[in-house]
Design a protein around this motif. Sequence first.
Motif, PDB file in Angstrom:
ATOM      1  N   UNK A   1      -4.084  32.090  22.626  1.00 47.01           N
ATOM      2  CA  UNK A   1      -4.468  30.694  22.879  1.00 47.01           C
ATOM      3  C   UNK A   1      -5.962  30.614  23.195  1.00 47.01           C
ATOM      4  N   UNK A   2      -6.427  31.519  24.042  1.00 51.71           N
ATOM      5  CA  UNK A   2      -7.857  31.534  24.384  1.00 51.71           C
ATOM      6  C   UNK A   2      -8.689  31.853  23.159  1.00 51.71           C
ATOM      7  N   UNK A   3      -8.237  32.817  22.362  1.00 56.12           N
ATOM      8  CA  UNK A   3      -8.968  33.182  21.157  1.00 56.12           C
ATOM      9  C   UNK A   3      -9.059  32.016  20.183  1.00 56.12           C
ATOM     10  N   UNK A   4      -8.022  31.201  20.119  1.00 53.87           N
ATOM     11  CA  UNK A   4      -8.062  30.030  19.248  1.00 53.87           C
ATOM     12  C   UNK A   4      -8.913  28.908  19.805  1.00 53.87           C
ATOM     13  N   UNK A   5      -9.014  28.812  21.129  1.00 54.81           N
ATOM     14  CA  UNK A   5      -9.762  27.716  21.749  1.00 54.81           C
ATOM     15  C   UNK A   5     -11.256  27.993  21.834  1.00 54.81           C
ATOM     16  N   UNK A   6     -11.648  29.235  21.849  1.00 57.18           N
ATOM     17  CA  UNK A   6     -13.062  29.587  22.035  1.00 57.18           C
ATOM     18  C   UNK A   6     -13.964  28.988  20.950  1.00 57.18           C
ATOM     19  N   UNK A   7     -13.631  29.079  19.664  1.00 58.49           N
ATOM     20  CA  UNK A   7     -14.534  28.463  18.667  1.00 58.49           C
ATOM     21  C   UNK A   7     -14.727  26.964  18.867  1.00 58.49           C
ATOM     22  N   UNK A   8     -13.670  26.260  19.253  1.00 59.37           N
ATOM     23  CA  UNK A   8     -13.801  24.826  19.505  1.00 59.37           C
ATOM     24  C   UNK A   8     -14.687  24.558  20.717  1.00 59.37           C
ATOM     25  N   UNK A   9     -14.534  25.357  21.744  1.00 53.82           N
ATOM     26  CA  UNK A   9     -15.390  25.193  22.936  1.00 53.82           C
ATOM     27  C   UNK A   9     -16.848  25.486  22.605  1.00 53.82           C
TER      28      UNK A   9
ATOM     29  N   UNK B   1     -18.292  25.108  19.688  1.00 56.93           N
ATOM     30  CA  UNK B   1     -18.790  23.981  18.890  1.00 56.93           C
ATOM     31  C   UNK B   1     -19.100  22.775  19.784  1.00 56.93           C
ATOM     32  N   UNK B   2     -18.240  22.500  20.762  1.00 53.93           N
ATOM     33  CA  UNK B   2     -18.494  21.390  21.678  1.00 53.93           C
ATOM     34  C   UNK B   2     -19.759  21.632  22.485  1.00 53.93           C
ATOM     35  N   UNK B   3     -19.959  22.855  22.949  1.00 54.84           N
ATOM     36  CA  UNK B   3     -21.144  23.163  23.733  1.00 54.84           C
ATOM     37  C   UNK B   3     -22.397  23.040  22.880  1.00 54.84           C
ATOM     38  N   UNK B   4     -22.319  23.444  21.616  1.00 53.47           N
ATOM     39  CA  UNK B   4     -23.487  23.347  20.728  1.00 53.47           C
ATOM     40  C   UNK B   4     -23.838  21.898  20.418  1.00 53.47           C
ATOM     41  N   UNK B   5     -22.844  21.023  20.378  1.00 53.22           N
ATOM     42  CA  UNK B   5     -23.096  19.612  20.081  1.00 53.22           C
ATOM     43  C   UNK B   5     -23.719  18.869  21.259  1.00 53.22           C
TER      44      UNK B   5
END
Length: 55
Positions: free
Chosen positions: A40-48, A50-54
């Motif tokens: 679950x964490x591995x799947x959520x990290x890319x989204x997090x 991307x949010x931080x980069x935006x």
Amino acid sequence: MNDTMKQEKPDVSVSPLSGIVRLRRKTARLCATCAMGAWVVLGAVPFLIMLIELI
């Protein structure tokens, strides 16, 4: 009903699980839970990320 038709159940004693078996099952369940959480964490990290980069 005569005695030849009656079938007696065999005397089967069920022994409780030993402490080692219970410990192994608890350990396996804990490892499986941690592994599921890791996915679950591995799947959520890319989204997090991307949010931080935006922001």
